[in-house]
Design a protein around this motif. Structure first.
Motif, PDB file in Angstrom:
ATOM      1  N   GLY A 114      34.975   0.706  71.423  1.00  0.00           N
ATOM      2  CA  GLY A 114      35.649   1.970  71.721  1.00  0.00           C
ATOM      3  C   GLY A 114      35.163   2.548  73.026  1.00  0.00           C
ATOM      4  N   GLU A 115      35.874   3.544  73.527  1.00  0.00           N
ATOM      5  CA  GLU A 115      35.537   4.187  74.790  1.00  0.00           C
ATOM      6  C   GLU A 115      34.217   4.942  74.680  1.00  0.00           C
ATOM      7  N   PRO A 116      33.552   5.180  75.820  1.00  0.00           N
ATOM      8  CA  PRO A 116      32.321   5.981  75.787  1.00  0.00           C
ATOM      9  C   PRO A 116      32.600   7.397  75.283  1.00  0.00           C
ATOM     10  N   GLY A 117      31.759   7.866  74.376  1.00  0.00           N
ATOM     11  CA  GLY A 117      31.895   9.218  73.856  1.00  0.00           C
ATOM     12  C   GLY A 117      32.941   9.396  72.782  1.00  0.00           C
ATOM     13  N   ILE A 118      33.548   8.298  72.301  1.00  0.00           N
ATOM     14  CA  ILE A 118      34.609   8.424  71.310  1.00  0.00           C
ATOM     15  C   ILE A 118      34.049   8.684  69.919  1.00  0.00           C
ATOM     16  N   GLY A 119      32.784   8.292  69.673  1.00  0.00           N
ATOM     17  CA  GLY A 119      32.159   8.562  68.377  1.00  0.00           C
ATOM     18  C   GLY A 119      31.657   7.338  67.648  1.00  0.00           C
ATOM     19  N   LYS A 120      31.469   6.218  68.347  1.00  0.00           N
ATOM     20  CA  LYS A 120      31.000   4.988  67.679  1.00  0.00           C
ATOM     21  C   LYS A 120      29.593   5.167  67.111  1.00  0.00           C
ATOM     22  N   SER A 121      28.682   5.679  67.939  1.00  0.00           N
ATOM     23  CA  SER A 121      27.304   5.873  67.484  1.00  0.00           C
ATOM     24  C   SER A 121      27.234   6.927  66.389  1.00  0.00           C
ATOM     25  N   THR A 122      28.064   7.974  66.494  1.00  0.00           N
ATOM     26  CA  THR A 122      28.095   9.008  65.464  1.00  0.00           C
ATOM     27  C   THR A 122      28.562   8.430  64.136  1.00  0.00           C
ATOM     28  N   LEU A 123      29.580   7.570  64.172  1.00  0.00           N
ATOM     29  CA  LEU A 123      30.089   6.957  62.941  1.00  0.00           C
ATOM     30  C   LEU A 123      29.023   6.092  62.282  1.00  0.00           C
ATOM     31  N   MET A 124      28.304   5.290  63.072  1.00  0.00           N
ATOM     32  CA  MET A 124      27.294   4.398  62.510  1.00  0.00           C
ATOM     33  C   MET A 124      26.074   5.172  62.005  1.00  0.00           C
ATOM     34  N   LEU A 125      25.672   6.201  62.745  1.00  0.00           N
ATOM     35  CA  LEU A 125      24.536   7.006  62.289  1.00  0.00           C
ATOM     36  C   LEU A 125      24.902   7.795  61.040  1.00  0.00           C
ATOM     37  N   GLN A 126      26.135   8.258  60.968  1.00  0.00           N
ATOM     38  CA  GLN A 126      26.601   8.958  59.774  1.00  0.00           C
ATOM     39  C   GLN A 126      26.592   8.017  58.573  1.00  0.00           C
ATOM     40  N   LEU A 127      26.998   6.767  58.797  1.00  0.00           N
ATOM     41  CA  LEU A 127      26.929   5.759  57.733  1.00  0.00           C
ATOM     42  C   LEU A 127      25.489   5.542  57.297  1.00  0.00           C
ATOM     43  N   ALA A 128      24.573   5.452  58.263  1.00  0.00           N
ATOM     44  CA  ALA A 128      23.168   5.198  57.949  1.00  0.00           C
ATOM     45  C   ALA A 128      22.561   6.342  57.141  1.00  0.00           C
ATOM     46  N   LEU A 129      22.925   7.580  57.452  1.00  0.00           N
ATOM     47  CA  LEU A 129      22.336   8.737  56.779  1.00  0.00           C
ATOM     48  C   LEU A 129      22.920   8.970  55.386  1.00  0.00           C
ATOM     49  N   ASN A 130      24.189   8.589  55.200  1.00  0.00           N
ATOM     50  CA  ASN A 130      24.848   8.877  53.922  1.00  0.00           C
ATOM     51  C   ASN A 130      24.761   7.730  52.928  1.00  0.00           C
ATOM     52  N   LEU A 131      24.353   6.551  53.382  1.00  0.00           N
ATOM     53  CA  LEU A 131      24.267   5.397  52.487  1.00  0.00           C
ATOM     54  C   LEU A 131      23.064   5.554  51.558  1.00  0.00           C
ATOM     55  N   LYS A 132      23.316   5.501  50.275  1.00  0.00           N
ATOM     56  CA  LYS A 132      22.257   5.716  49.294  1.00  0.00           C
ATOM     57  C   LYS A 132      21.884   4.406  48.616  1.00  0.00           C
ATOM     58  N   GLY A 133      20.595   4.249  48.382  1.00  0.00           N
ATOM     59  CA  GLY A 133      20.118   3.085  47.661  1.00  0.00           C
ATOM     60  C   GLY A 133      20.008   1.823  48.488  1.00  0.00           C
ATOM     61  N   LYS A 134      20.227   1.894  49.804  1.00  0.00           N
ATOM     62  CA  LYS A 134      20.156   0.737  50.680  1.00  0.00           C
ATOM     63  C   LYS A 134      19.249   1.048  51.869  1.00  0.00           C
ATOM     64  N   LYS A 135      18.328   0.137  52.154  1.00  0.00           N
ATOM     65  CA  LYS A 135      17.442   0.299  53.299  1.00  0.00           C
ATOM     66  C   LYS A 135      18.177  -0.165  54.561  1.00  0.00           C
ATOM     67  N   LEU A 136      18.345   0.732  55.523  1.00  0.00           N
ATOM     68  CA  LEU A 136      19.120   0.439  56.730  1.00  0.00           C
ATOM     69  C   LEU A 136      18.246   0.588  57.965  1.00  0.00           C
ATOM     70  N   LEU A 137      18.354  -0.363  58.868  1.00  0.00           N
ATOM     71  CA  LEU A 137      17.634  -0.314  60.137  1.00  0.00           C
ATOM     72  C   LEU A 137      18.629  -0.094  61.258  1.00  0.00           C
ATOM     73  N   TYR A 138      18.462   1.022  61.973  1.00  0.00           N
ATOM     74  CA  TYR A 138      19.343   1.388  63.099  1.00  0.00           C
ATOM     75  C   TYR A 138      18.607   1.067  64.392  1.00  0.00           C
ATOM     76  N   ILE A 139      19.098   0.066  65.126  1.00  0.00           N
ATOM     77  CA  ILE A 139      18.468  -0.373  66.367  1.00  0.00           C
ATOM     78  C   ILE A 139      19.243   0.203  67.541  1.00  0.00           C
ATOM     79  N   SER A 140      18.573   0.934  68.407  1.00  0.00           N
ATOM     80  CA  SER A 140      19.219   1.557  69.556  1.00  0.00           C
ATOM     81  C   SER A 140      18.567   1.077  70.837  1.00  0.00           C
TER      82      SER A 140
END
Length: 458
Positions: free
Chosen positions: A99-125
């Motif tokens: 997607g284009e810069p600033g469209i919300g890709k990182s926000t979508l993935m970080l939102q997924l990481a924060l709301n996912l329950k019961g799963k250990k997630l590693l966010y690499i930036s």
């Protein structure tokens, strides 16, 4: 010291050549070859490995002897993302999001990481610091998840060391263009680096069963940056679209080995992150107090999802001699074809008129079932006669002016009925097998464009 080796790569498709070429023989693009060093590093460099001695030797099997099993899916908690993925995240899958810069890709993935329950997630930036990610996490969610781990690293060798220690259940990489492997002696973001890093992550995902999300940049043409082979390597390709001046974002499935392609998810960008839009018809239909000319409602499908969208047309006299033809969200060539049908089959003289067409909501539609609604909107504007907002249309128009049948008509009718429409116009060839009595709206089946004009405009 070993002599370094280099090769020339096409920046568009990844084609490799021993010498520079002006035109790529694979994708026919000009001036896309750049030189990159491809010398491999010593084998002692750590990378993702498995114990080859314990790996079973693959043997050919008959098709009828292979035991089929349903893939295990992980529900992300985001209904729109689960729908686009085909019902959830498949274990061991590699998902590419562009997607284009600033469209919300990182926000979508970080939102997924924060709301996912019961799963250990590693966010690499590889683009932001831990403090920047922490600020965004607090903005998205007041109490960030304790199962989300952040790692700011660009070396794949160091990343896999941390992965072996942490043993995450889901991996997110932001972004693939920032990673580099010690196996390739070239800069991050180059064709060889992107291909090698993706290959290492692909081996990791398939051998461990850990699903991996990759965030990718796009070029000025809107295609995902890097070699085209990148899209062939991954299991799923998602495109995050939308205008940064509008609040709505569209997550579109371009390729999916575990579900239907061309599936659609819609989000609304807010200060606290992305909100799922469960009923897209509400945002694609304008709320107006009076009937206006040049507007018609079409029943369309995006993937497996029925939607009611608003088509807007404006027809006016050409002020500068040559008539203008402009379409937003629709193919201009197809619009010109429909205008020719109106002139030839119905006698409307539009050759001296400017015609502007817009699909409301900022989305792009390729479904031929909106042809009839577009013609109705054009004639409504040309004659300045409004169309009832309780009418909708779902049919393709042929070159001889015939109304052609479209697929999955019952889903379109059911969506129109649910939203309170009173009449839907379809092809008479779609009427066979439809239980019309179970719907509250009136279904009018027509075969010629002239019949529709007589029923709608009297």
């Amino acid at each position: 010291m070993a002599k370094s080796k280099s090769a020339f790569f096409c920046q568009s498709c990844g084609y490799e050549s021993a010498k520079w070429l002006g035109k790529c023989p694979s994708c026919n693009q000009w001036n896309t070859f750049v030189e990159e060093i491809v010398e491999k590093s010593p084998a002692s460099v750590p990378t993702w490995k498995t114990d080859n001695t314990s790996r079973k030797l693959s043997k050919p099997s008959k098709v009828d002897e292979i035991q089929s099993s349903t893939e295990r899916r992980i529900l992300t908690g985001d209904k729109e993302l689960d729908r686009v993925l085909g019902g959830g995240l498949v274990e061991g899958s590699l998902v590419l999001i562009g997607g284009e810069p600033g469209i919300g890709k990182s926000t979508l993935m970080l939102q997924l990481a924060l709301n996912l329950k019961g799963k250990k997630l590693l966010y690499i930036s590889g683009e932001e610091s831990e403090q920047q990610i922490k600020m965004r996490a607090e903005r998205i969610k007041e109490s960030p998840s304790s199962d989300c781990y952040i790692l700011t690293e660009t070396s794949t060798q160091n990343i896999f060391k941390q992965v072996e220690i942490l043993e995450p259940e889901i991996l997110v990489v932001d972004s693939i263009q920032t990673l580099h492997s010690a196996h390739i002696d070239s800069t991050p973001g180059s064709v060889s680096q992107v291909r090698e890093c993706t290959a290492e992550l692909l081996r990791f995902a398939k051998e461990t069963g850990v699903p991996v999300f990759l965030i990718g940049h796009i070029t000025k043409d809107g295609a995902i940056a890097g070699p085209k082979i990148l899209e062939h390597m991954v299991d799923t390709v998602l495109q995050f679209e939308g205008d940064r001046h509008h609040v709505y974002r569209i997550l579109r499935s371009i390729k999916n080995r575990f579900g239907a392609a061309a599936e659609l998810g819609i989000y609304e960008m807010q200060g606290s992150g992305l909100r799922e839009v469960s009923n897209p018809s509400e945002i694609l239909l304008s709320q107006r107090d009076e009937e206006l000319s040049g507007i018609a409602i079409a029943a369309t499908l995006e993937g497996a999802r029925p939607m009611l969208i608003e088509t807007q047309a404006l027809v006016s006299s050409a002020a500068y001699g040559t008539p203008q033809r402009s379409a937003t969200g629709f193919d201009t060539k197809r619009m010109n074809m429909l205008l020719a049908v109106l002139e030839k089959r119905c006698g409307f003289r539009l050759s001296t008129q400017d015609v502007f067409l817009n699909i409301a909501g900022g989305i792009r539609v390729e479904d031929p079932a909106i042809d009839l609604a577009i013609l109705i909107a054009i004639i409504s504007s040309h004659q300045d006669i409004p169309v009832s907002s309780k009418n909708c249309f779902a049919a393709e128009v042929g070159l001889s002016g015939e109304i052609r049948a479209v697929n999955r008509i019952e889903q379109r009718i059911a969506e129109a009925d649910k939203l309170g429409f009173e009449t839907i116009y379809i092809s008479k060839y779609n009427l066979k097998g439809i239980a019309t009595e179970k719907y509250n709206l009136e279904i009018k089946a027509v075969s010629k464009i002239e019949e529709v004009f007589g029923l709608v405009f009297g």
